[in-house]
Design a protein around this motif. Structure first.
Motif, PDB file in Angstrom:
ATOM      1  N   ARG A  97       0.366  -0.676   0.406  1.00 35.37           N
ATOM      2  CA  ARG A  97       0.038  -0.308   0.205  1.00 35.37           C
ATOM      3  C   ARG A  97       0.657   0.632  -0.084  1.00 35.37           C
ATOM      4  NH1 ARG A  97      -3.994  -2.068   4.697  1.00 35.37           N
ATOM      5  NH2 ARG A  97      -4.722  -3.825   3.540  1.00 35.37           N
ATOM      6  N   THR A  98       0.221   2.364  -0.396  1.00 36.36           N
ATOM      7  CA  THR A  98       0.927   3.862  -0.009  1.00 36.36           C
ATOM      8  C   THR A  98       0.835   4.119   0.822  1.00 36.36           C
ATOM      9  OG1 THR A  98      -1.395   4.915  -0.407  1.00 36.36           O
ATOM     10  CG2 THR A  98       0.075   3.791  -2.484  1.00 36.36           C
ATOM     11  N   ASN A 103      -0.976   8.886  -1.807  1.00 37.47           N
ATOM     12  CA  ASN A 103      -1.310   8.858  -3.099  1.00 37.47           C
ATOM     13  C   ASN A 103       0.544   9.425  -3.671  1.00 37.47           C
ATOM     14  OD1 ASN A 103      -3.330   9.015  -4.203  1.00 37.47           O
ATOM     15  ND2 ASN A 103      -3.653  11.810  -4.285  1.00 37.47           N
ATOM     16  N   TYR A 104       1.156   8.659  -2.402  1.00 41.87           N
ATOM     17  CA  TYR A 104       2.423   8.284  -2.742  1.00 41.87           C
ATOM     18  C   TYR A 104       3.000   6.560  -1.801  1.00 41.87           C
ATOM     19  CZ  TYR A 104       2.565  13.766  -2.790  1.00 41.87           C
ATOM     20  OH  TYR A 104       2.039  14.702  -3.694  1.00 41.87           O
ATOM     21  N   ILE A 105       3.312   6.164  -2.474  1.00 38.63           N
ATOM     22  CA  ILE A 105       4.692   4.892  -2.173  1.00 38.63           C
ATOM     23  C   ILE A 105       5.825   5.152  -2.261  1.00 38.63           C
ATOM     24  CG2 ILE A 105       4.885   4.114  -4.349  1.00 38.63           C
ATOM     25  CD1 ILE A 105       3.359   1.475  -3.161  1.00 38.63           C
ATOM     26  N   LEU A 125       2.849   3.153 -12.063  1.00 44.42           N
ATOM     27  CA  LEU A 125       2.111   4.023 -11.195  1.00 44.42           C
ATOM     28  C   LEU A 125       1.875   4.814 -10.732  1.00 44.42           C
ATOM     29  CD1 LEU A 125       5.434   2.704  -8.627  1.00 44.42           C
ATOM     30  CD2 LEU A 125       2.805   2.330  -7.862  1.00 44.42           C
ATOM     31  N   ILE A 130      -0.406   6.920  -8.437  1.00 40.56           N
ATOM     32  CA  ILE A 130       0.703   7.521  -7.574  1.00 40.56           C
ATOM     33  C   ILE A 130       1.713   7.880  -7.733  1.00 40.56           C
ATOM     34  CG2 ILE A 130       1.692   5.916  -6.000  1.00 40.56           C
ATOM     35  CD1 ILE A 130      -0.523   3.590  -6.297  1.00 40.56           C
ATOM     36  N   SER A 234      -2.209  13.431   0.879  1.00 42.17           N
ATOM     37  CA  SER A 234      -2.319  13.471   0.149  1.00 42.17           C
ATOM     38  C   SER A 234      -2.770  14.091  -0.849  1.00 42.17           C
ATOM     39  CB  SER A 234      -3.750  12.210   0.067  1.00 42.17           C
ATOM     40  OG  SER A 234      -3.560  11.280  -0.742  1.00 42.17           O
TER      41      SER A 234
END
Ligand SMILES: [Fe+2]
Length: 254
Positions: A97-98, A103-105, A125, A130, A234
């Motif tokens: 998951r992020t 919205n960031y991983i 991504l 993402i 996010s």
């Protein structure tokens, strides 16, 4: 302060080894002004696999304990994900998951090289909305050899997270110098501790920000801190364009 990369969850990777150690780390984080921390245990790095459901459960347990101990630190779930073949499939299956479901991983490269298929991963991504954050690029041999390689990854939509200890000199003078250069060239978007323990690799995030403010100006510190906040909300960050390093005046006289 917000710390977006840490190994504070007990007993699941090479970070904290017990709940007591995690509590001590939490106290140290609070003492230097960290109020929110994302727990990012290693995932798929060949030694440790920590799927998102399990991380979520352990974050809940740690937060409960912090509340009982009256320690004002909020822990959020994340993972430090090694780039591997099944990453996108596992993302779809929610094993990966992020950061705090934003919205960031947070992704990690092997130390020796940039993964071959990274462009494709960054593209896929992006299609999913993402943004990949590359953990400590200053510790990757291929990037260290040529910072333009990192600039290319940023052009493809990646962001970069530098480790506080690189700026503080824990990994040597050479890494410290090149880390500052990376910041100066706007190849860095976040500073985080990547804390593993309190003996060898603690937080020292405040110290890194002080160093940045002194060397490059407070604007940089504000930029990094606002970017960390953007993850929690996010929202998109305002990315500073990469620049080439300014030549020192004496270089013209050589
Ligand atoms: Fe890490």
């Amino acid at each position: 302060m917000i710390d977006i990369h840490s190994h504070i969850l007990p007993g699941i990777d090479d970070g904290s080894q017990s709940m007591e150690e995690s509590i001590d780390m939490a106290k140290a984080a609070v003492a230097e002004g960290i109020k929110t921390i994302i727990a990012t245990p290693h995932h798929a790095n060949g030694r440790y696999d920590n799927e998102a459901d399990d991380v979520q459960r352990r974050v809940l347990q740690l937060n409960q304990r912090l509340s009982i101990e009256d320690i004002p630190l909020k822990v959020l779930p994340g993972q430090e994900i090694r780039v591997y073949n099944q990453l996108l499939r596992d993302l779809e299956q929610r094993k990966v998951r992020t950061l705090d479901e934003s919205n960031y991983i947070l992704i990690e490269f092997p130390t020796s090289k940039i993964p071959n298929d990274i462009s494709n991963l960054l593209h896929e991504l992006r299609v999913l909305g993402i943004t990949a954050i590359i953990a400590h690029p200053e510790r990757n041999a291929e990037i260290l050899k040529d910072l333009n390689a990192l600039e290319e990854l940023i052009e493809q939509g990646a962001l970069a997270q530098m480790t506080s200890h690189s700026l503080n000199g824990l990994f040597g003078a050479k890494i410290k110098d090149i880390s500052l250069e990376m910041c100066e060239r706007n190849l860095v978007h976040f500073i985080a501790s990547d804390a593993h323990n309190l003996t060898q690799r603690g937080f020292e995030l405040a110290r890194a920000y002080e160093y940045i403010s002194k060397q490059l100006g407070a604007d940089y510190t504000i930029y990094y801190q606002d970017n960390a906040q953007a993850i929690l909300e996010s929202r998109d960050i305002q990315i500073w364009e990469p620049v080439q390093k300014q030549k020192k005046w004496y270089a013209f006289w050589k």
